[in-house]
Design a protein around this motif. Structure first.
Motif, PDB file in Angstrom:
ATOM      1  N   SER A   1       0.845  -1.188   0.000  1.00 17.49           N
ATOM      2  CA  SER A   1       0.000   0.000   0.000  1.00 17.49           C
ATOM      3  C   SER A   1       0.882   1.239   0.000  1.00 17.49           C
ATOM      4  CB  SER A   1      -0.943   0.016   1.208  1.00 17.49           C
ATOM      5  OG  SER A   1      -0.202   0.087   2.407  1.00 17.49           O
ATOM      6  N   PHE A   2       0.367   2.285  -0.628  1.00 17.64           N
ATOM      7  CA  PHE A   2       1.065   3.560  -0.717  1.00 17.64           C
ATOM      8  C   PHE A   2       0.233   4.636  -0.042  1.00 17.64           C
ATOM      9  CE2 PHE A   2       2.932   2.382  -5.147  1.00 17.64           C
ATOM     10  CZ  PHE A   2       3.953   1.657  -4.566  1.00 17.64           C
ATOM     11  N   ASP A   3       0.872   5.450   0.786  1.00 19.38           N
ATOM     12  CA  ASP A   3       0.308   6.716   1.235  1.00 19.38           C
ATOM     13  C   ASP A   3       1.057   7.779   0.460  1.00 19.38           C
ATOM     14  OD1 ASP A   3      -1.461   5.628   3.109  1.00 19.38           O
ATOM     15  OD2 ASP A   3       0.065   5.633   4.686  1.00 19.38           O
ATOM     16  N   VAL A   4       0.340   8.501  -0.400  1.00 15.99           N
ATOM     17  CA  VAL A   4       0.950   9.494  -1.282  1.00 15.99           C
ATOM     18  C   VAL A   4       0.624  10.876  -0.745  1.00 15.99           C
ATOM     19  CG1 VAL A   4       1.118  10.344  -3.653  1.00 15.99           C
ATOM     20  CG2 VAL A   4       0.634   7.912  -3.234  1.00 15.99           C
ATOM     21  N   TYR A   5       1.670  11.610  -0.430  1.00 19.73           N
ATOM     22  CA  TYR A   5       1.526  12.975   0.082  1.00 19.73           C
ATOM     23  C   TYR A   5       1.917  13.937  -1.026  1.00 19.73           C
ATOM     24  CZ  TYR A   5       1.355  10.481   4.490  1.00 19.73           C
ATOM     25  OH  TYR A   5       1.009   9.617   5.498  1.00 19.73           O
ATOM     26  N   VAL A   6       0.981  14.828  -1.387  1.00 19.62           N
ATOM     27  CA  VAL A   6       1.181  15.750  -2.501  1.00 19.62           C
ATOM     28  C   VAL A   6       1.045  17.176  -1.991  1.00 19.62           C
ATOM     29  CG1 VAL A   6       0.369  16.392  -4.807  1.00 19.62           C
ATOM     30  CG2 VAL A   6       0.143  14.029  -4.028  1.00 19.62           C
ATOM     31  N   GLU A   7       1.994  18.010  -2.363  1.00 17.51           N
ATOM     32  CA  GLU A   7       1.965  19.405  -1.933  1.00 17.51           C
ATOM     33  C   GLU A   7       0.755  20.153  -2.495  1.00 17.51           C
ATOM     34  OE1 GLU A   7       4.899  23.331  -1.902  1.00 17.51           O
ATOM     35  OE2 GLU A   7       5.655  21.427  -2.651  1.00 17.51           O
ATOM     36  N   ALA A   8       0.414  19.893  -3.760  1.00 16.26           N
ATOM     37  CA  ALA A   8      -0.721  20.569  -4.379  1.00 16.26           C
ATOM     38  C   ALA A   8      -2.028  20.082  -3.762  1.00 16.26           C
ATOM     39  CB  ALA A   8      -0.743  20.311  -5.883  1.00 16.26           C
ATOM     40  N   ALA A   9      -2.973  20.987  -3.605  1.00 15.34           N
ATOM     41  CA  ALA A   9      -4.302  20.628  -3.108  1.00 15.34           C
ATOM     42  C   ALA A   9      -5.099  20.011  -4.257  1.00 15.34           C
ATOM     43  CB  ALA A   9      -5.011  21.855  -2.563  1.00 15.34           C
ATOM     44  N   LEU A  10      -5.633  18.816  -4.040  1.00 18.81           N
ATOM     45  CA  LEU A  10      -6.376  18.103  -5.072  1.00 18.81           C
ATOM     46  C   LEU A  10      -7.728  17.672  -4.523  1.00 18.81           C
ATOM     47  CD1 LEU A  10      -3.502  15.715  -6.257  1.00 18.81           C
ATOM     48  CD2 LEU A  10      -4.291  17.773  -7.440  1.00 18.81           C
ATOM     49  N   SER A  11      -8.741  17.708  -5.388  1.00 19.35           N
ATOM     50  CA  SER A  11     -10.056  17.203  -4.997  1.00 19.35           C
ATOM     51  C   SER A  11     -10.033  15.677  -5.053  1.00 19.35           C
ATOM     52  CB  SER A  11     -11.133  17.735  -5.944  1.00 19.35           C
ATOM     53  OG  SER A  11     -10.997  17.133  -7.234  1.00 19.35           O
ATOM     54  N   ASP A  12     -11.035  15.047  -4.465  1.00 22.36           N
ATOM     55  CA  ASP A  12     -11.133  13.589  -4.505  1.00 22.36           C
ATOM     56  C   ASP A  12     -11.210  13.074  -5.940  1.00 22.36           C
ATOM     57  OD1 ASP A  12     -11.085  13.539  -1.741  1.00 22.36           O
ATOM     58  OD2 ASP A  12     -13.253  13.243  -1.527  1.00 22.36           O
ATOM     59  N   GLU A  13     -11.935  13.788  -6.789  1.00 24.95           N
ATOM     60  CA  GLU A  13     -12.060  13.390  -8.189  1.00 24.95           C
ATOM     61  C   GLU A  13     -10.727  13.495  -8.915  1.00 24.95           C
ATOM     62  OE1 GLU A  13     -14.095  15.835  -6.814  1.00 24.95           O
ATOM     63  OE2 GLU A  13     -15.775  14.493  -6.422  1.00 24.95           O
ATOM     64  N   GLU A  14      -9.979  14.561  -8.642  1.00 26.62           N
ATOM     65  CA  GLU A  14      -8.669  14.733  -9.273  1.00 26.62           C
ATOM     66  C   GLU A  14      -7.697  13.653  -8.805  1.00 26.62           C
ATOM     67  OE1 GLU A  14      -8.904  19.599  -9.795  1.00 26.62           O
ATOM     68  OE2 GLU A  14      -8.234  18.725  -7.893  1.00 26.62           O
ATOM     69  N   VAL A  15      -7.727  13.346  -7.525  1.00 23.60           N
ATOM     70  CA  VAL A  15      -6.875  12.277  -6.985  1.00 23.60           C
ATOM     71  C   VAL A  15      -7.198  10.954  -7.676  1.00 23.60           C
ATOM     72  CG1 VAL A  15      -6.454  10.846  -4.946  1.00 23.60           C
ATOM     73  CG2 VAL A  15      -6.428  13.338  -4.743  1.00 23.60           C
ATOM     74  N   ALA A  16      -8.470  10.625  -7.805  1.00 22.74           N
ATOM     75  CA  ALA A  16      -8.875   9.365  -8.437  1.00 22.74           C
ATOM     76  C   ALA A  16      -8.412   9.312  -9.892  1.00 22.74           C
ATOM     77  CB  ALA A  16     -10.385   9.197  -8.350  1.00 22.74           C
ATOM     78  N   GLU A  17      -8.566  10.405 -10.619  1.00 18.06           N
ATOM     79  CA  GLU A  17      -8.173  10.433 -12.033  1.00 18.06           C
ATOM     80  C   GLU A  17      -6.655  10.306 -12.178  1.00 18.06           C
ATOM     81  OE1 GLU A  17      -8.785  13.119 -16.075  1.00 18.06           O
ATOM     82  OE2 GLU A  17      -9.474  13.915 -14.152  1.00 18.06           O
ATOM     83  N   ILE A  18      -5.913  11.044 -11.364  1.00 19.99           N
ATOM     84  CA  ILE A  18      -4.455  10.981 -11.440  1.00 19.99           C
ATOM     85  C   ILE A  18      -3.958   9.600 -11.031  1.00 19.99           C
ATOM     86  CG2 ILE A  18      -2.307  11.895 -10.474  1.00 19.99           C
ATOM     87  CD1 ILE A  18      -3.756  14.640 -10.275  1.00 19.99           C
ATOM     88  N   THR A  19      -4.547   9.029  -9.992  1.00 19.85           N
ATOM     89  CA  THR A  19      -4.140   7.701  -9.530  1.00 19.85           C
ATOM     90  C   THR A  19      -4.406   6.647 -10.595  1.00 19.85           C
ATOM     91  OG1 THR A  19      -4.515   8.315  -7.224  1.00 19.85           O
ATOM     92  CG2 THR A  19      -4.473   5.954  -7.728  1.00 19.85           C
ATOM     93  N   ASP A  20      -5.559   6.703 -11.247  1.00 15.98           N
ATOM     94  CA  ASP A  20      -5.857   5.751 -12.326  1.00 15.98           C
ATOM     95  C   ASP A  20      -4.831   5.855 -13.449  1.00 15.98           C
ATOM     96  OD1 ASP A  20      -8.067   4.719 -11.030  1.00 15.98           O
ATOM     97  OD2 ASP A  20      -9.531   5.901 -12.174  1.00 15.98           O
ATOM     98  N   LEU A  21      -4.500   7.081 -13.824  1.00 19.07           N
ATOM     99  CA  LEU A  21      -3.490   7.281 -14.866  1.00 19.07           C
ATOM    100  C   LEU A  21      -2.133   6.758 -14.416  1.00 19.07           C
ATOM    101  CD1 LEU A  21      -4.473  10.843 -16.118  1.00 19.07           C
ATOM    102  CD2 LEU A  21      -4.545   8.727 -17.463  1.00 19.07           C
TER     103      LEU A  21
END
Length: 132
Positions: free
Chosen positions: A86-106
């Motif tokens: 499992s990965f816990d990914v910490y990102v400096e940029a603020a992302l919405s749940d939808e953006e996180v899901a889309e980026i993670t899928d990609l």
């Protein structure tokens, strides 16, 4: 001709040195002189997923996600076989749940290690005795 070539040597014991291009990587199955193979695999997976996450961000309009850190956790069974990662990914940029899901899928589609960790991908093994 193959696309990737490495050479791994062990003079004795359970530690080995892998030559990857111009780099040496110490790996020790007993975790005494270097990381274990499972630890190295998990670190490699995270090291592949992180830039894939950046590319996924770029493809969704986030050219600068800032600092990204992945804390990886993995479990092994009694035979020391990986059973989960499992990965816990910490990102400096603020992302919405939808953006996180889309980026993670990609990122999952882009990360070559993510793709390689599937049933049926095993090394074809040839052994040559008396080689040294």
């Amino acid at each position: 001709m193959s696309d990737i070539q490495t050479s791994t040597v062990s003079e004795d014991g359970f530690s080995s040195t892998s030559r990857v291009g111009d780099f040496d990587l110490q790996i020790d199955a007993l975790n005494e002189t270097g990381p274990s193979p499972n630890e190295t695999l998990v670190a490699t997976y995270a090291s592949c997923f992180l830039p894939a996450f950046r590319v996924g961000g770029q493809k969704t309009g986030f050219d600068d996600l800032g600092k990204i850190q992945i804390d990886a956790d993995a479990t092994v069974d009694g035979d020391d076989d990986l059973t989960s990662v499992s990965f816990d990914v910490y990102v400096e940029a603020a992302l919405s749940d939808e953006e996180v899901a889309e980026i993670t899928d990609l990122a999952e589609d882009i990360c070559h290690v993510h793709t390689a960790l599937r049933d049926g991908l095993h090394a074809d093994v040839n052994v040559y005795g008396g080689a040294f």
